[in-house]
Design a protein around this motif. Sequence first.
Motif, PDB file in Angstrom:
ATOM      1  N   ILE A 106       0.758  -1.029   0.103  1.00 33.95           N
ATOM      2  CA  ILE A 106      -0.220  -0.162  -0.341  1.00 33.95           C
ATOM      3  C   ILE A 106       1.176   1.151  -0.021  1.00 33.95           C
ATOM      4  CG2 ILE A 106      -1.678   1.191   1.488  1.00 33.95           C
ATOM      5  CD1 ILE A 106      -2.912  -0.962   2.020  1.00 33.95           C
ATOM      6  N   ALA A 107       1.835   1.368   0.885  1.00 33.55           N
ATOM      7  CA  ALA A 107       2.585   2.453   0.953  1.00 33.55           C
ATOM      8  C   ALA A 107       3.205   2.286  -0.443  1.00 33.55           C
ATOM      9  CB  ALA A 107       4.664   2.527   1.734  1.00 33.55           C
ATOM     10  N   LEU A 108       3.909   1.465  -0.930  1.00 27.63           N
ATOM     11  CA  LEU A 108       4.704   1.690  -2.599  1.00 27.63           C
ATOM     12  C   LEU A 108       3.646   2.032  -3.570  1.00 27.63           C
ATOM     13  CD1 LEU A 108       6.692  -0.853  -2.524  1.00 27.63           C
ATOM     14  CD2 LEU A 108       7.356   0.612  -2.378  1.00 27.63           C
ATOM     15  N   GLY A 109       2.374   2.216  -3.216  1.00 28.74           N
ATOM     16  CA  GLY A 109       1.598   2.155  -4.198  1.00 28.74           C
ATOM     17  C   GLY A 109       0.857   3.668  -3.809  1.00 28.74           C
ATOM     18  N   CYS A 110       1.722   4.347  -2.933  1.00 24.32           N
ATOM     19  CA  CYS A 110       1.088   5.733  -2.613  1.00 24.32           C
ATOM     20  C   CYS A 110       1.749   6.131  -3.626  1.00 24.32           C
ATOM     21  CB  CYS A 110       1.761   6.243  -0.799  1.00 24.32           C
ATOM     22  SG  CYS A 110       0.117   5.206  -0.551  1.00 24.32           S
ATOM     23  N   HIS A 111       1.925   7.760  -3.929  1.00 25.82           N
ATOM     24  CA  HIS A 111       3.411   8.560  -4.572  1.00 25.82           C
ATOM     25  C   HIS A 111       4.130   8.540  -3.774  1.00 25.82           C
ATOM     26  CE1 HIS A 111      -1.017   8.913  -6.469  1.00 25.82           C
ATOM     27  NE2 HIS A 111       0.141   8.653  -8.003  1.00 25.82           N
ATOM     28  N   TYR A 112       4.237   9.403  -2.544  1.00 21.33           N
ATOM     29  CA  TYR A 112       5.017   9.380  -1.412  1.00 21.33           C
ATOM     30  C   TYR A 112       5.122   8.683  -0.227  1.00 21.33           C
ATOM     31  CZ  TYR A 112       5.624  13.488  -4.786  1.00 21.33           C
ATOM     32  OH  TYR A 112       5.516  13.796  -5.795  1.00 21.33           O
ATOM     33  N   ARG A 113       6.113   8.637   0.486  1.00 20.71           N
ATOM     34  CA  ARG A 113       6.116   8.047   1.855  1.00 20.71           C
ATOM     35  C   ARG A 113       6.496   8.954   2.864  1.00 20.71           C
ATOM     36  NH1 ARG A 113       5.858   5.201  -2.336  1.00 20.71           N
ATOM     37  NH2 ARG A 113       7.266   5.751  -2.842  1.00 20.71           N
ATOM     38  N   TYR A 165      14.945   4.672   3.218  1.00 18.10           N
ATOM     39  CA  TYR A 165      15.636   6.397   3.350  1.00 18.10           C
ATOM     40  C   TYR A 165      16.229   6.485   2.430  1.00 18.10           C
ATOM     41  CZ  TYR A 165      16.819  11.458   3.174  1.00 18.10           C
ATOM     42  OH  TYR A 165      16.965  12.420   3.026  1.00 18.10           O
ATOM     43  N   ASP A 166      17.562   5.199   2.431  1.00 17.37           N
ATOM     44  CA  ASP A 166      19.026   5.315   2.219  1.00 17.37           C
ATOM     45  C   ASP A 166      18.672   5.169   0.619  1.00 17.37           C
ATOM     46  OD1 ASP A 166      19.887   6.399   4.476  1.00 17.37           O
ATOM     47  OD2 ASP A 166      21.079   5.280   5.178  1.00 17.37           O
ATOM     48  N   HIS A 167      17.658   4.127   0.552  1.00 16.63           N
ATOM     49  CA  HIS A 167      17.456   2.866  -0.869  1.00 16.63           C
ATOM     50  C   HIS A 167      16.564   4.164  -1.340  1.00 16.63           C
ATOM     51  CE1 HIS A 167      20.004   0.555   0.877  1.00 16.63           C
ATOM     52  NE2 HIS A 167      20.337  -0.743  -0.101  1.00 16.63           N
ATOM     53  N   GLY A 168      16.263   5.232  -1.088  1.00 17.65           N
ATOM     54  CA  GLY A 168      14.663   6.048  -1.850  1.00 17.65           C
ATOM     55  C   GLY A 168      12.896   5.508  -1.774  1.00 17.65           C
ATOM     56  N   LEU A 169      12.420   4.706  -0.817  1.00 19.33           N
ATOM     57  CA  LEU A 169      11.938   3.512  -0.928  1.00 19.33           C
ATOM     58  C   LEU A 169      10.711   5.374   0.699  1.00 19.33           C
ATOM     59  CD1 LEU A 169      11.804  -0.281   0.176  1.00 19.33           C
ATOM     60  CD2 LEU A 169      10.930   0.818  -1.716  1.00 19.33           C
ATOM     61  N   VAL A 170      11.711   5.807   0.963  1.00 23.05           N
ATOM     62  CA  VAL A 170      10.693   6.785   1.977  1.00 23.05           C
ATOM     63  C   VAL A 170      11.234   7.885   1.670  1.00 23.05           C
ATOM     64  CG1 VAL A 170      10.553   7.613   4.432  1.00 23.05           C
ATOM     65  CG2 VAL A 170      10.150   5.063   3.960  1.00 23.05           C
ATOM     66  N   ASP A 171      10.693   8.780   1.469  1.00 22.19           N
ATOM     67  CA  ASP A 171      11.015  10.028   0.730  1.00 22.19           C
ATOM     68  C   ASP A 171      11.133  10.829   2.368  1.00 22.19           C
ATOM     69  OD1 ASP A 171       9.749   9.826  -1.653  1.00 22.19           O
ATOM     70  OD2 ASP A 171       8.105   9.076  -1.023  1.00 22.19           O
ATOM     71  N   ARG A 172      10.932  10.604   3.837  1.00 25.76           N
ATOM     72  CA  ARG A 172      11.845  12.183   4.717  1.00 25.76           C
ATOM     73  C   ARG A 172      11.041  11.028   5.646  1.00 25.76           C
ATOM     74  NH1 ARG A 172       8.764  17.709   4.071  1.00 25.76           N
ATOM     75  NH2 ARG A 172      10.138  17.640   2.778  1.00 25.76           N
ATOM     76  N   LEU A 173      12.364  10.941   6.377  1.00 21.15           N
ATOM     77  CA  LEU A 173      11.810  10.836   8.076  1.00 21.15           C
ATOM     78  C   LEU A 173      11.960  12.045   8.691  1.00 21.15           C
ATOM     79  CD1 LEU A 173      14.820   8.582   8.102  1.00 21.15           C
ATOM     80  CD2 LEU A 173      13.216   7.722   7.808  1.00 21.15           C
ATOM     81  N   ILE A 174      10.540  12.172   9.906  1.00 18.58           N
ATOM     82  CA  ILE A 174       9.657  12.334  10.342  1.00 18.58           C
ATOM     83  C   ILE A 174      10.261  12.627  11.574  1.00 18.58           C
ATOM     84  CG2 ILE A 174       7.950  12.937  11.455  1.00 18.58           C
ATOM     85  CD1 ILE A 174       7.645  13.806   7.972  1.00 18.58           C
ATOM     86  N   GLU A 175      10.653  13.530  12.692  1.00 18.11           N
ATOM     87  CA  GLU A 175      11.203  13.286  14.284  1.00 18.11           C
ATOM     88  C   GLU A 175       9.554  14.541  14.227  1.00 18.11           C
ATOM     89  OE1 GLU A 175      14.492  12.190  13.613  1.00 18.11           O
ATOM     90  OE2 GLU A 175      13.437  12.324  15.410  1.00 18.11           O
ATOM     91  N   GLY A 176       9.255  13.426  15.260  1.00 22.10           N
ATOM     92  CA  GLY A 176       8.094  14.450  15.757  1.00 22.10           C
ATOM     93  C   GLY A 176       6.715  13.570  15.290  1.00 22.10           C
ATOM     94  N   ASP A 177       5.823  14.307  15.460  1.00 28.01           N
ATOM     95  CA  ASP A 177       4.674  14.640  15.382  1.00 28.01           C
ATOM     96  C   ASP A 177       4.727  13.900  13.679  1.00 28.01           C
ATOM     97  OD1 ASP A 177       1.326  14.550  16.328  1.00 28.01           O
ATOM     98  OD2 ASP A 177       1.549  14.523  14.159  1.00 28.01           O
ATOM     99  N   LEU A 178       4.077  12.858  13.568  1.00 30.32           N
ATOM    100  CA  LEU A 178       3.681  11.738  12.139  1.00 30.32           C
ATOM    101  C   LEU A 178       2.399  12.533  11.253  1.00 30.32           C
ATOM    102  CD1 LEU A 178       4.950  10.048  10.205  1.00 30.32           C
ATOM    103  CD2 LEU A 178       3.146   8.021  10.930  1.00 30.32           C
ATOM    104  N   LEU A 179       1.671  12.476  11.750  1.00 36.13           N
ATOM    105  CA  LEU A 179       0.752  13.056  10.931  1.00 36.13           C
ATOM    106  C   LEU A 179       1.111  14.480  10.459  1.00 36.13           C
ATOM    107  CD1 LEU A 179      -2.287  12.095  10.427  1.00 36.13           C
ATOM    108  CD2 LEU A 179      -2.935  13.853  11.529  1.00 36.13           C
ATOM    109  N   GLN A 180       0.926  15.567  11.065  1.00 39.61           N
ATOM    110  CA  GLN A 180       1.335  16.750  11.605  1.00 39.61           C
ATOM    111  C   GLN A 180       2.569  17.063  10.723  1.00 39.61           C
ATOM    112  OE1 GLN A 180       2.361  18.709  14.986  1.00 39.61           O
ATOM    113  NE2 GLN A 180       3.604  20.371  14.346  1.00 39.61           N
TER     114      GLN A 180
END
Length: 684
Positions: A106-113, A165-180
């Motif tokens: 599902i995450a990979l079907g999304c445009h961003y992660r 993230y290093d391999h491009g599967l994740v676009d940004r690592l979030i420090e703090g409130d994930l949803l915000q």
Amino acid sequence: MTDPISSETHGDIRIIWSDNPPVNAISAAVRQGLVREIEAAESDDAVNAVVIACKGRTFFAGADITEFGKPPIMPWLPEVVDRIEACTKPVVAAIHGTALGGGCEIALGCHYRVALPSAKMGFPEVNLGLLPGAGGTQRAPRVGGVELALQMATTGKPISAQQAYDHGLVDRLIEGDLLQHAVAFAEEVKDIRPLPKSSERQDKVDGVDPSVFEDYKKANAKLFRGDIAPQANLDCIKAATEMPYDKGVMVERTKFMELMSGPQARARQYFFFAERKAAKIDGVDESVEPREIKRVGVIGAGTMGGGISMNFLSAGIPVTIVEMNQDALDRGTGIMLKNYQSTAKKGRMTEEQVGQAMGLLKPSLNFEDLGECDLIIEAVYENMDVKKEIFTRLDGIAKPGAILASNTSYLDVNEIASVTSRPQDVLGLHFFSPANIMKLLEVVRGDKTADDVLVTAMALAKKIRKVAVVAGVCYGFIGNRMLIPRQLQAEKLLLEGATPEQVDRVHVAFGMPMGPFQMADLAGVDIGWHRDPSRIDSIRDALCAIDRWGQKKGAGFYDYDENRRPSPSEKVQAIIDDFAAKKGVEKRDISDQEIVERTLYTMVNEGAKILEEGKAQRASDVDVVWVYGYGWPVYRGGPMHWADAEGLDKIVEGLKRQESRLGEDWSYSQLLLDKAEAGEKFTR
Ligand code: T1G
């Protein structure tokens, strides 16, 4: 049934929530809700981007395994993932916990992660005998590269958010409130076009040298032995480098269906639930609270005592370890430190963690020091008199409410408990050697063991990352008791013409990590030996009498070179022939099938006796013992599941075929005969 999928809007960002405890498994309701909400967001002009997030402890942890084997309910997962990707507005996956299997898809079907640093992503399908069947084998290499996709899909091991993230599967690592932060990220990307669709990426799959796949397979040969799913995963990822997405995904679907309908996937999915069921104690109310274990006492700093202690130290639980003399104590604690240091050298723990663990250890020569412990585990010589003497002393030293456990691997826990004034606080905790490595723990319930003592043991097992199985008191409990007929028949087969190599080869070909004789040499041929070299009643006695105690002596059923590599021994063959002649046993050709029937079918019979005597709670527990205690191949589910797959009538037929050779002590399990007769199974 409340709808697990809901949505809310923050400005022009639509958040689609999944709330399907405990792990947001992607049930039919989740799939239906996701499609509904994606379509609603797409047609709502006030919405410019979408975030998909999960409540509770984790992002989607995969397809709902409880739906497997049942009639499919639409939409199926590939359709849901494709629908997310086809959304005309950007969709951002907000990942926490473990995005596994279909969740990762599902995450990979999304445009961003975007993800929390503590999050993990993975394809554990291979552990269920499957492969990512919702486009994962095609999207993962396109986004994360072939190497990463191969590692994730064929090992089933999750990767960290940082690695993703290093391999491009994740676009940004979030420090703090994930949803915000996920909403803020959606704001940033809402106008970017074209939308980045994983299935359309070619840069990481074009021009890949096909030798990558053979090289990977050579470097990870063990993964591909026995289990068929790893190869199917590799084939699908290879297809992603050879054909466009829509063709590759057809290869994936075909292979997924092949695996799903096969015996290995059925066995592995059965085992997934078997392992979790083992943690439940029949007849004990869920409200029974465990006792608090703040300090553990271990008596004996030998191989077992040291290994047992390490389990608690590694879990941050202080241990008082007691020995009879300083040399033994120093040797034992020295080995513990050496084990930790070699783990640290492999990068699996830091030097600091080694220090922390060893810092929790209190070596002592003073038996009285055990008085401060909440759980005391005796791990000394396997002799009833020695154990009774120790438990008698413990009874006078241990504080009220302390749990007294024996690590005995065969002996009668009720008899041990009977020398104390507190049999309700006594049970068996049978660790498997090496105790700091092997995951199985047989929790042996005495007739008088209190419920909360049992609950404490099961809870503690989870804390020290063991797979615990409740066993009743009988000689050898569950695992070792089933070893008895296997070893007996294996040695009889030697007298009748089989060789140790043949018997072991049959077992290794079956999928066991080693055969009965390789295992005897590893564990020690002298285990359980009466130590009287003049008394020779078996081949084992004959070997022990001439110091052939196994690998530790450089010779057992096999000869060993300096690197412990085994080779057939003419000396052992001569001993076997001599023994056979003395017993007047005629040599004959032994078929591999006879070896299976006499060693594995007799184990099933013993497992059935254990069940009919109530010494195991359920057939799946017997399977959990053999997979985790002896390396029974998971893709065969365990002895009882395997017997069901063979057909219990076939098992009985085989035993009847061999009956005249099984020995005068042979008897059938009535439960096995009844079930075979009625066409029933042990594990359904
Ligand atoms: N489906 C249904 N129930 C599940 C489940 C799942 N995927 N995962 C866990 N449960 C139940 C489990 O039985 C237990 O139930 C409770 O949740 C807590 O689990 C198309 C085909 C997520 C790491 O293989 O690895 O996606 O005993 O005790 O130790 O490509 O659960 O409480 O009644 O294990 O904290 C792929 C399997 C599916 C992940 C959490 N996904 N789950 O571990 O809790 S196939 C998986 C896990 C797929 C697609 C393919 C772990 C966990 P109960 P738990 P935990």
